[in-house]
Design a protein around this motif. Structure first.
Motif, mmCIF file in Angstrom:
data_model
loop_
_atom_site.group_PDB
_atom_site.id
_atom_site.type_symbol
_atom_site.label_atom_id
_atom_site.label_comp_id
_atom_site.label_asym_id
_atom_site.label_seq_id
_atom_site.Cartn_x
_atom_site.Cartn_y
_atom_site.Cartn_z
ATOM 1 N N TRP A 1 0.720 -38.164 1.508
ATOM 2 C CA TRP A 1 1.771 -39.307 1.513
ATOM 3 C C TRP A 1 1.804 -39.951 3.012
ATOM 4 C CZ3 TRP A 1 4.370 -43.194 -0.542
ATOM 5 C CH2 TRP A 1 5.679 -43.464 0.001
ATOM 6 N N GLY A 2 1.614 -41.269 3.197
ATOM 7 C CA GLY A 2 1.382 -41.877 4.370
ATOM 8 C C GLY A 2 0.151 -41.062 5.187
ATOM 9 N N GLU A 3 0.505 -40.740 6.620
ATOM 10 C CA GLU A 3 -0.557 -40.142 7.288
ATOM 11 C C GLU A 3 -0.731 -38.711 7.379
ATOM 12 O OE1 GLU A 3 0.494 -42.055 11.080
ATOM 13 O OE2 GLU A 3 0.073 -44.113 10.353
ATOM 14 N N HIS A 4 -0.053 -38.282 6.268
ATOM 15 C CA HIS A 4 -0.088 -36.453 6.145
ATOM 16 C C HIS A 4 -0.551 -36.124 4.756
ATOM 17 C CE1 HIS A 4 2.487 -37.172 9.876
ATOM 18 N NE2 HIS A 4 1.880 -36.060 10.319
ATOM 19 N N LYS A 5 -1.153 -34.851 4.960
ATOM 20 C CA LYS A 5 -1.582 -34.430 3.512
ATOM 21 C C LYS A 5 -0.693 -32.801 3.409
ATOM 22 C CE LYS A 5 -5.657 -32.999 2.198
ATOM 23 N NZ LYS A 5 -7.143 -32.893 2.139
ATOM 24 N N LEU A 6 -0.512 -32.387 2.756
ATOM 25 C CA LEU A 6 0.449 -31.018 2.481
ATOM 26 C C LEU A 6 -0.501 -30.256 1.382
ATOM 27 C CD1 LEU A 6 2.683 -29.143 3.192
ATOM 28 C CD2 LEU A 6 3.687 -29.642 1.380
ATOM 29 N N LEU A 7 -1.115 -29.162 1.805
ATOM 30 C CA LEU A 7 -1.767 -28.350 0.926
ATOM 31 C C LEU A 7 -1.179 -26.968 0.596
ATOM 32 C CD1 LEU A 7 -5.385 -28.127 2.623
ATOM 33 C CD2 LEU A 7 -4.822 -29.658 0.611
ATOM 34 N N VAL A 8 -1.034 -26.702 -0.712
ATOM 35 C CA VAL A 8 0.023 -25.530 -1.231
ATOM 36 C C VAL A 8 -0.792 -24.515 -1.995
ATOM 37 C CG1 VAL A 8 1.751 -24.632 -2.478
ATOM 38 C CG2 VAL A 8 1.918 -26.896 -1.065
ATOM 39 N N ASP A 9 -0.792 -23.347 -1.788
ATOM 40 C CA ASP A 9 -1.615 -22.347 -2.529
ATOM 41 C C ASP A 9 -0.573 -21.690 -3.306
ATOM 42 O OD1 ASP A 9 -2.477 -19.939 -3.598
ATOM 43 O OD2 ASP A 9 -3.640 -19.532 -1.710
ATOM 44 N N ARG A 10 -0.515 -21.933 -4.508
ATOM 45 C CA ARG A 10 0.260 -21.693 -5.751
ATOM 46 C C ARG A 10 0.400 -20.249 -5.756
ATOM 47 N NH1 ARG A 10 -2.774 -25.647 -9.142
ATOM 48 N NH2 ARG A 10 -1.780 -27.802 -9.091
ATOM 49 N N ALA A 11 -0.637 -19.568 -5.638
ATOM 50 C CA ALA A 11 -0.539 -18.180 -5.859
ATOM 51 C C ALA A 11 0.276 -17.378 -4.683
ATOM 52 C CB ALA A 11 -1.840 -17.504 -5.791
ATOM 53 N N THR A 12 0.293 -17.861 -3.317
ATOM 54 C CA THR A 12 0.915 -17.282 -2.430
ATOM 55 C C THR A 12 2.062 -18.191 -1.886
ATOM 56 O OG1 THR A 12 -0.539 -18.287 -0.824
ATOM 57 C CG2 THR A 12 -1.573 -16.168 -1.655
ATOM 58 N N GLY A 13 2.093 -19.428 -2.377
ATOM 59 C CA GLY A 13 3.060 -20.270 -1.708
ATOM 60 C C GLY A 13 2.946 -20.748 -0.171
ATOM 61 N N ASP A 14 1.842 -20.426 0.250
ATOM 62 C CA ASP A 14 1.608 -20.790 1.867
ATOM 63 C C ASP A 14 1.356 -22.357 1.693
ATOM 64 O OD1 ASP A 14 1.456 -18.278 2.451
ATOM 65 O OD2 ASP A 14 -0.664 -18.000 2.613
ATOM 66 N N ARG B 1 0.336 -25.880 4.359
ATOM 67 C CA ARG B 1 -0.223 -26.303 5.294
ATOM 68 C C ARG B 1 -0.257 -27.458 5.411
ATOM 69 N NH1 ARG B 1 -6.219 -24.105 6.198
ATOM 70 N NH2 ARG B 1 -5.888 -24.534 8.460
ATOM 71 N N LEU B 2 0.342 -28.049 6.724
ATOM 72 C CA LEU B 2 0.404 -29.812 6.825
ATOM 73 C C LEU B 2 -0.946 -30.137 7.730
ATOM 74 C CD1 LEU B 2 2.287 -32.202 6.278
ATOM 75 C CD2 LEU B 2 3.422 -31.617 8.407
ATOM 76 N N PHE B 3 -1.507 -31.263 7.446
ATOM 77 C CA PHE B 3 -2.551 -31.801 8.127
ATOM 78 C C PHE B 3 -2.150 -33.381 8.615
ATOM 79 C CE2 PHE B 3 -4.477 -28.505 5.911
ATOM 80 C CZ PHE B 3 -5.376 -27.974 6.731
ATOM 81 N N ALA B 4 -2.505 -33.980 9.654
ATOM 82 C CA ALA B 4 -2.419 -35.061 9.869
ATOM 83 C C ALA B 4 -3.913 -35.844 9.497
ATOM 84 C CB ALA B 4 -2.074 -35.518 11.413
ATOM 85 N N LEU B 5 -3.501 -37.057 9.097
ATOM 86 C CA LEU B 5 -5.034 -37.585 8.685
ATOM 87 C C LEU B 5 -5.387 -38.840 9.617
ATOM 88 C CD1 LEU B 5 -4.377 -37.709 4.788
ATOM 89 C CD2 LEU B 5 -5.666 -36.033 6.088
ATOM 90 N N PRO B 6 -5.952 -38.852 10.675
ATOM 91 C CA PRO B 6 -6.207 -39.702 11.816
ATOM 92 C C PRO B 6 -7.128 -40.963 11.147
ATOM 93 C CG PRO B 6 -7.771 -37.964 12.249
ATOM 94 C CD PRO B 6 -6.712 -37.514 10.894
ATOM 95 N N PRO B 7 -6.852 -42.204 11.445
ATOM 96 C CA PRO B 7 -7.673 -43.268 10.782
ATOM 97 C C PRO B 7 -9.254 -43.056 10.802
ATOM 98 C CG PRO B 7 -6.010 -44.117 12.489
ATOM 99 C CD PRO B 7 -6.073 -42.764 12.509
ATOM 100 N N GLU B 8 -9.681 -42.360 11.723
ATOM 101 C CA GLU B 8 -11.214 -42.120 11.873
ATOM 102 C C GLU B 8 -11.531 -41.263 10.781
ATOM 103 O OE1 GLU B 8 -9.270 -39.716 15.163
ATOM 104 O OE2 GLU B 8 -9.141 -41.815 14.376
ATOM 105 N N GLY B 9 -10.913 -40.560 10.128
ATOM 106 C CA GLY B 9 -11.136 -39.754 9.294
ATOM 107 C C GLY B 9 -10.932 -38.273 9.556
#
Length: 585
Positions: A352-365, A367-375
């Motif tokens: 969503w927007g300039e961020h991506k959130l990864l979720v491990d369904r098994a552990t609940g962990d 991790r948030l990532f920023a997505l820069p324009p250059e990839g």
């Protein structure tokens, strides 16, 4: 309807005419398996491994933030063909098959008079898994059933395209699925040399790039073969991929294990008939539009293709028609969702927007990532990720709870034992079943309603197997029944019979209604509620309820209001509608 030509909205001129539904255009989708987005010329650090794609992009609309909703073929192509996310269509595990009753793009177009043809080199895109429904002709180009790749299969596909081209009857839908550059990477020496690599000492990354180059030049020859028969001038042409490939970006090689950018970002070029372009813009110059940076997903291809073909839109899709991105109309941004649920990985993500959130369904962990324009993606310090993580997690939870609401009866096969267990289930209610369907069932499985909607009967085969070809991989079968009743407070007497090798047997009822025994009467309120899709589970049977969550409201500030707020000092800068929630200060 107007199209943007140039880099600013000031460069807009009108289309000559919309596509006439009475004389619809054709649709050609050429999908290259395992193709990273960053191998296209606009992102390549060296010589482009995709010169044909680059040339097509110069006269096409190119989405630079296109995504697959997963990182392996079967659920990805299912999403492309149905306009649904994997959480919705249910094809996620190694044994899962697209259930009947879910319309595919080929079925929709065939019903509207299109000639439908599929050429496939991938065993996941075959009638076995329900993905070729609606295609009048399915040509499987897999000469060696024990190997995922026979060799450099793009040459085999090219020959098939040349044979099929003169037989296509407009309007037509042609789907071509290339297996190259899927591993093993073994490109011809000329493709390595074209990229400046020594064929005798090429690294793994060089060999992958050589495979990409090999597939790309054959895509060019396929387009030329279609053009030789006058079939491209009136065709919408889509060039894309089902997923990317990890090349040690995170320490591993391959795909289908993570949801990082390198495995979910895909190239996407969309070429429309030149008759739609403004006068004077048919000379092959690059067509650009400011909104092509809008993040899009493969789930958007079905509604977008129908719109460009002048066909009535399909209903109840996760994807949306993104053709407004080709015209001077701002599109309200929407979150993109991802899922991977097979073998020993159960992951979800949302962009969503300039961020991506990864979720491990098994552990609940999380991790948030920023997505820069250059990839790429940059991990966000957890100390600074709180508010954005909370918002994105809310979006993801709301979507997954809405994807398959109702009562779930899940059967999980045993792991580590190759077996076939036939399970027969009878579910009765004092109310009435409003619907019932199977998720991830095999062709021999059956689900039926009887007794005026008071009884649900199912016969399900749990096929826990070790696949020896084309991959040596374990697949634990998980079959699921989804149903609901009215009134919602009606009791559910359940009786269960299990037959193993023709004998009555038992099945573990772990986590089922306080470890109750069969038959058992339960009320909806006594069931455990689940807020996410199934994670890894032990063998057994599970009954739970999933209620839709209230949608998370996302406010989109208009450009005019944002400019006014910026002038007053309430925000740092005007908020572009393409950006996400983190732009407001």
């Amino acid at each position: 309807m107007v199209v943007c030509v140039g880099a600013s909205i000031a460069g807009c001129t009108g289309l000559r005419a919309p596509i006439d539904a009475a004389e619809p255009a054709n649709l050609v989708i050429i999908l290259t398996d395992t193709l990273r987005a960053d191998r296209a010329g606009t992102e390549a650090t060296g010589p482009s491994a995709m010169p044909v794609f680059d040339r097509v992009a110069m006269r096409s609309f190119t989405f630079v933030n296109a995504y697959s909703p997963t990182s392996w073929t079967r659920p990805a192509v299912t999403s492309l063909f149905t306009g649904l996310y994997p959480q919705r269509h249910g094809v996620q595990g190694r044994q899962d098959r697209l259930r009947d009753g879910v319309p595919t793009l080929a079925e929709v177009l065939a019903a509207r008079g299109f000639d439908t043809v599929a050429l496939t080199t991938n065993p996941h895109v075959t009638p076995t898994w329900g993905l070729t429904r609606g295609f009048a002709r399915v040509i499987e180009l897999m000469p060696n059933a024990d190997r995922l790749k026979h060799g450099n299969d793009a040459a085999v596909v090219l020959d098939a395209v040349r044979r099929v081209a003169p037989t296509l009857r407009p309007p037509f839908f042609l789907y071509v699925h290339l297996i190259d550059p899927h591993a093993p990477y073994d490109p011809p020496g000329e493709d390595l040399a074209a990229l400046g690599h020594d064929p005798k000492a090429a690294s793994t990354l060089a060999r992958y790039d050589g495979e990409v180059h090999f597939a790309d030049r054959h895509v060019g020859r396929m387009l030329a073969a279609l053009d030789d028969h006058g079939l491209l001038a009136a065709s919408v042409v889509v060039l894309t991929a089902d997923h990317g490939e990890e090349l040690y970006d995170h320490g591993a090689l391959g795909h289908g294990n993570t949801l990082y950018e390198e495995v979910v970002r895909v190239p996407l070029a969309l070429q429309v008939p030149t008759t739609l372009l403004p006068t004077g813009e048919q000379d092959g110059r690059r067509i650009t539009c400011p909104r092509l940076a809008t993040p899009v997903s493969l789930v958007d291809l079905m509604p977008t293709s129908l719109a460009l073909l002048g066909q009535p839109a399909a209903s109840a899709l996760d994807g949306r028609d993104v053709s407004p991105a080709l015209v001077c109309t701002a599109m309200t941004p929407e979150p993109l969702f991802f899922s991977l649920d097979k073998e020993r990985a159960s992951l979800a993500a949302v962009r969503w927007g300039e961020h991506k959130l990864l979720v491990d369904r098994a552990t609940g962990d999380r991790r948030l990532f920023a997505l820069p324009p250059e990839g790429g993606e940059l991990a966000v310090d957890p100390a600074e990720a709180g508010a954005v993580t909370t918002q994105l997690a809310g979006l993801l939870e709301a979507f997954e709870r809405s994807a398959q609401p109702g009562l779930h009866l899940l059967l999980v096969g045993r792991e580590g034992v190759e077996e076939l267990r036939r399970v027969e289930l009878l579910v009765e209610t004092e109310g009435r079943f409003t619907f019932a369907r199977g998720l991830g069932l095999e062709p021999t499985d059956r689900v039926e309603l009887a007794g005026g909607g008071t009884r649900l009967w199912a016969s399900v085969a749990l096929r826990s197997v070790f696949h020896r070809a084309p991959k040596r991989i374990w697949a634990q079968d998980r079959d699921e029944l989804l149903f609901d009743v009215e009134p919602q407070g009606a009791p559910l007497p359940l009786s269960l019979t299990v037959k193993v090798d023709g004998r009555l047997g038992g099945i573990s009822t772990r986590n089922v209604v306080h470890n109750g025994v069969w038959p058992v009467r339960v009320n909806r309120a006594t069931l455990a509620a689940e807020t996410a899709l199934v994670d890894r589970r032990e063998s057994g049977l599970y009954l739970f309820v999933r209620e839709p969550a209230a949608a998370t409201q996302v406010e989109v500030i208009s450009a005019e209001l944002a400019a006014a707020l910026a002038a007053l000092g309430y925000v740092d800068r005007a908020i572009d509608q393409e950006h996400g929630p983190d732009q407001a200060r």
